[in-house]
Design a protein around this motif. Sequence first.
Motif, PDB file in Angstrom:
ATOM      1  N   ARG A  63       6.944  18.180   7.866  1.00  0.00           N
ATOM      2  CA  ARG A  63       6.972  18.896   6.587  1.00  0.00           C
ATOM      3  C   ARG A  63       7.561  18.019   5.495  1.00  0.00           C
ATOM      4  O   ARG A  63       7.109  18.053   4.334  1.00  0.00           O
ATOM      5  N   SER A  64       8.586  17.203   5.853  1.00  0.00           N
ATOM      6  CA  SER A  64       9.167  16.305   4.855  1.00  0.00           C
ATOM      7  C   SER A  64       8.142  15.269   4.396  1.00  0.00           C
ATOM      8  O   SER A  64       8.023  14.963   3.194  1.00  0.00           O
ATOM      9  N   ARG A  65       7.384  14.738   5.353  1.00  0.00           N
ATOM     10  CA  ARG A  65       6.358  13.760   4.995  1.00  0.00           C
ATOM     11  C   ARG A  65       5.265  14.402   4.133  1.00  0.00           C
ATOM     12  O   ARG A  65       4.774  13.799   3.158  1.00  0.00           O
ATOM     13  N   THR A  66       4.892  15.642   4.491  1.00  0.00           N
ATOM     14  CA  THR A  66       3.877  16.336   3.698  1.00  0.00           C
ATOM     15  C   THR A  66       4.372  16.600   2.282  1.00  0.00           C
ATOM     16  O   THR A  66       3.628  16.448   1.291  1.00  0.00           O
ATOM     17  N   ALA A  67       5.670  17.005   2.194  1.00  0.00           N
ATOM     18  CA  ALA A  67       6.242  17.249   0.865  1.00  0.00           C
ATOM     19  C   ALA A  67       6.280  15.959   0.046  1.00  0.00           C
ATOM     20  O   ALA A  67       6.018  15.976  -1.174  1.00  0.00           O
ATOM     21  N   ALA A  68       6.592  14.832   0.704  1.00  0.00           N
ATOM     22  CA  ALA A  68       6.620  13.559  -0.013  1.00  0.00           C
ATOM     23  C   ALA A  68       5.220  13.179  -0.508  1.00  0.00           C
ATOM     24  O   ALA A  68       5.040  12.667  -1.628  1.00  0.00           O
ATOM     25  N   MET A  69       4.192  13.433   0.326  1.00  0.00           N
ATOM     26  CA  MET A  69       2.814  13.148  -0.079  1.00  0.00           C
ATOM     27  C   MET A  69       2.403  14.028  -1.264  1.00  0.00           C
ATOM     28  O   MET A  69       1.771  13.562  -2.235  1.00  0.00           O
ATOM     29  N   LEU A  70       2.787  15.339  -1.203  1.00  0.00           N
ATOM     30  CA  LEU A  70       2.455  16.233  -2.308  1.00  0.00           C
ATOM     31  C   LEU A  70       3.183  15.817  -3.581  1.00  0.00           C
ATOM     32  O   LEU A  70       2.603  15.828  -4.694  1.00  0.00           O
ATOM     33  N   GLY A  71       4.458  15.427  -3.422  1.00  0.00           N
ATOM     34  CA  GLY A  71       5.218  14.983  -4.596  1.00  0.00           C
ATOM     35  C   GLY A  71       4.616  13.746  -5.220  1.00  0.00           C
ATOM     36  O   GLY A  71       4.571  13.609  -6.462  1.00  0.00           O
ATOM     37  N   GLN A  72       4.133  12.809  -4.411  1.00  0.00           N
ATOM     38  CA  GLN A  72       3.529  11.591  -4.935  1.00  0.00           C
ATOM     39  C   GLN A  72       2.232  11.906  -5.688  1.00  0.00           C
ATOM     40  O   GLN A  72       1.945  11.338  -6.756  1.00  0.00           O
ATOM     41  N   GLU A  73       1.431  12.862  -5.146  1.00  0.00           N
ATOM     42  CA  GLU A  73       0.191  13.238  -5.840  1.00  0.00           C
ATOM     43  C   GLU A  73       0.502  13.898  -7.175  1.00  0.00           C
ATOM     44  O   GLU A  73      -0.170  13.628  -8.201  1.00  0.00           O
ATOM     45  N   VAL A  74       1.524  14.786  -7.198  1.00  0.00           N
ATOM     46  CA  VAL A  74       1.897  15.438  -8.463  1.00  0.00           C
ATOM     47  C   VAL A  74       2.393  14.394  -9.459  1.00  0.00           C
ATOM     48  O   VAL A  74       2.064  14.438 -10.660  1.00  0.00           O
ATOM     49  N   ALA A  75       3.213  13.425  -8.957  1.00  0.00           N
ATOM     50  CA  ALA A  75       3.718  12.379  -9.849  1.00  0.00           C
ATOM     51  C   ALA A  75       2.582  11.564 -10.453  1.00  0.00           C
ATOM     52  O   ALA A  75       2.622  11.173 -11.633  1.00  0.00           O
ATOM     53  N   ASN A  92      -1.423  24.142 -11.560  1.00  0.00           N
ATOM     54  CA  ASN A  92      -1.217  25.250 -10.623  1.00  0.00           C
ATOM     55  C   ASN A  92      -2.395  25.408  -9.664  1.00  0.00           C
ATOM     56  O   ASN A  92      -2.226  25.679  -8.481  1.00  0.00           O
ATOM     57  N   ALA A  93      -3.593  25.231 -10.187  1.00  0.00           N
ATOM     58  CA  ALA A  93      -4.769  25.338  -9.318  1.00  0.00           C
ATOM     59  C   ALA A  93      -4.777  24.224  -8.278  1.00  0.00           C
ATOM     60  O   ALA A  93      -5.123  24.439  -7.101  1.00  0.00           O
ATOM     61  N   ILE A  94      -4.415  23.021  -8.744  1.00  0.00           N
ATOM     62  CA  ILE A  94      -4.351  21.894  -7.788  1.00  0.00           C
ATOM     63  C   ILE A  94      -3.295  22.166  -6.714  1.00  0.00           C
ATOM     64  O   ILE A  94      -3.515  21.916  -5.512  1.00  0.00           O
ATOM     65  N   LEU A  95      -2.124  22.687  -7.156  1.00  0.00           N
ATOM     66  CA  LEU A  95      -1.056  22.978  -6.181  1.00  0.00           C
ATOM     67  C   LEU A  95      -1.484  24.070  -5.210  1.00  0.00           C
ATOM     68  O   LEU A  95      -1.174  24.004  -4.018  1.00  0.00           O
ATOM     69  N   ASP A  96      -2.183  25.081  -5.696  1.00  0.00           N
ATOM     70  CA  ASP A  96      -2.661  26.132  -4.785  1.00  0.00           C
ATOM     71  C   ASP A  96      -3.577  25.545  -3.717  1.00  0.00           C
ATOM     72  O   ASP A  96      -3.494  25.897  -2.530  1.00  0.00           O
ATOM     73  N   GLU A  97      -4.445  24.651  -4.119  1.00  0.00           N
ATOM     74  CA  GLU A  97      -5.360  24.045  -3.156  1.00  0.00           C
ATOM     75  C   GLU A  97      -4.631  23.168  -2.154  1.00  0.00           C
ATOM     76  O   GLU A  97      -4.868  23.258  -0.937  1.00  0.00           O
ATOM     77  N   ARG A  98      -3.701  22.315  -2.664  1.00  0.00           N
ATOM     78  CA  ARG A  98      -2.984  21.402  -1.772  1.00  0.00           C
ATOM     79  C   ARG A  98      -2.036  22.161  -0.825  1.00  0.00           C
ATOM     80  O   ARG A  98      -1.966  21.852   0.358  1.00  0.00           O
ATOM     81  N   MET A  99      -1.330  23.124  -1.366  1.00  0.00           N
ATOM     82  CA  MET A  99      -0.374  23.854  -0.520  1.00  0.00           C
ATOM     83  C   MET A  99      -1.081  24.732   0.506  1.00  0.00           C
ATOM     84  O   MET A  99      -0.589  24.944   1.610  1.00  0.00           O
ATOM     85  N   GLY A 100      -2.256  25.205   0.128  1.00  0.00           N
ATOM     86  CA  GLY A 100      -3.035  25.933   1.136  1.00  0.00           C
ATOM     87  C   GLY A 100      -3.539  25.002   2.212  1.00  0.00           C
ATOM     88  O   GLY A 100      -3.619  25.361   3.387  1.00  0.00           O
ATOM     89  N   LEU A 101      -3.911  23.765   1.808  1.00  0.00           N
ATOM     90  CA  LEU A 101      -4.381  22.796   2.790  1.00  0.00           C
ATOM     91  C   LEU A 101      -3.255  22.347   3.717  1.00  0.00           C
ATOM     92  O   LEU A 101      -3.457  22.181   4.925  1.00  0.00           O
TER      93      LEU A 101
END
Length: 479
Positions: A63-75, A92-101
């Motif tokens: 989960r930490s690695r996934t959060a780091a990947m999501l944070g890098q994409e948002v950055a 928000n739409a992008i986050l909904d898609e990524r967090m659902g994935l």
Amino acid sequence: MDRRMNHLSKMPWPRKDKKPRKRRATSILTYWTLRYFLILFAALAIIAGGALYGIRETAMENRSRTAAMLGQEVADRVKNSDGTVHIPDNLNAILDERMGLFNMNLDVCLLVADPAGNALFTRPQMTERQVEEKLDPNPRSGEPEYQLVRTPIMENGEEIGGVYISQFRKTPAYSSHELMIFAGLFGVLALSGWFTIYLLSRKLSRPIRRVAESARQIRNGHYDVELEVKTGERELLELVDSFRGMAGRLHQLEEWRELSLAGVTHELKTPVTSIKGLVMAVRDDVVSGEEAKEFLDIALQESNRMERMVADLLDYNAFSSGNVEVRRDRLDLKLLVSEIVYQWKLPHECDSIEIDYAFPDEMVYTTGDALRIQQIVVNLLNNGMQAAHPDRPLRLHIAISESNGRIDVEVADNGAGIEESDRDYIFDRFFRSEKKKRQTRGLGLGLTYSRLLARAQGGELQLRSSGPSGTTFSLQLPI
């Protein structure tokens, strides 16, 4: 006085010691099955706990690695080429898609801030105080423990902001479906182990239970037991075979005891009846003169035989109960055996008995009891005389020799010998061959008692050989 009696009546009296309770016995099947199952269950529980802990830690790391990947994409999505941070409208739409994935919809907070810590974007909406609490790396003790992952927003080597993702550590690391599968595997392993242990314990307890039941029958006097146990274990087969041999031996000993008791009764009753008839004939004047004296001599001989039988029985019982003391003296064996044979021959001078010796020239010393050695040698000489062949004069051979660190005293005769079927039993108590029963009276304790005396002195009494030409016994004594 009444007060004193009342005081005494109220005093606690000492209780009688209670008898210790007898511990209730438990069957092998119940005992081992229950304990093995508890041990197996505890071991599986430890393994399951370790596995769950490992799965949880692995899940948290993922989960930490996934959060780091999501944070890098948002950055990457919020930075501009001019060195500023711009929040796109579709974030928000992008986050909904990524967090659902990534399956990160539960208990996850996302914050985009500038270098000064001012919130530019929050998901979900948060107040300034909540933003400060999320950016604080040391949360207050009252708050749930959470994990904070920070990803810097870089542009031309300069940090222009940061993306913060916060998620609770206590969020389940595995789904209910995974837990059900894990619990099912745990149950299957526990039941399989218990069933295996149950089958093994049952297979082990069944032959032991049958042996115990057969032993109970033998204790109740039923010796004809049929112990049919089919097993492939060597130890259990040895146990069953040994028990069968023991049961057969006990049956044989019980039969011998009954026959021996009947034989002892008969051997003691016969001389009593003979003595009674002879004395009554003299008293009633049925015989007189020299014939009466002959009758009394016969009665005296019968009483002497009965006295010897009673003495043998008393000696054997005394030795078996440990009431006979055996001395440890240094003895000149050549001199002792010569004196024993000389004293034994005196009352048999009228009999045609030839005795020859084969003694070594040097002195032979042993450690033992002179009286007990005399009893053994005299018994062997008497047996040799009773075994005399009717067609040839009796000849006894006495030899002393040293071999293998021991002294051998051999007593050989030229009698009729011992039947081959009787040779294995001649040292058993109360055993008498059919031929000997017809010729002489006795209890069958002579050789048994003599062997016990020999062993008590550290020696041994053995049948060396026997055949139509005679019998040889060997008395072995320590040097």
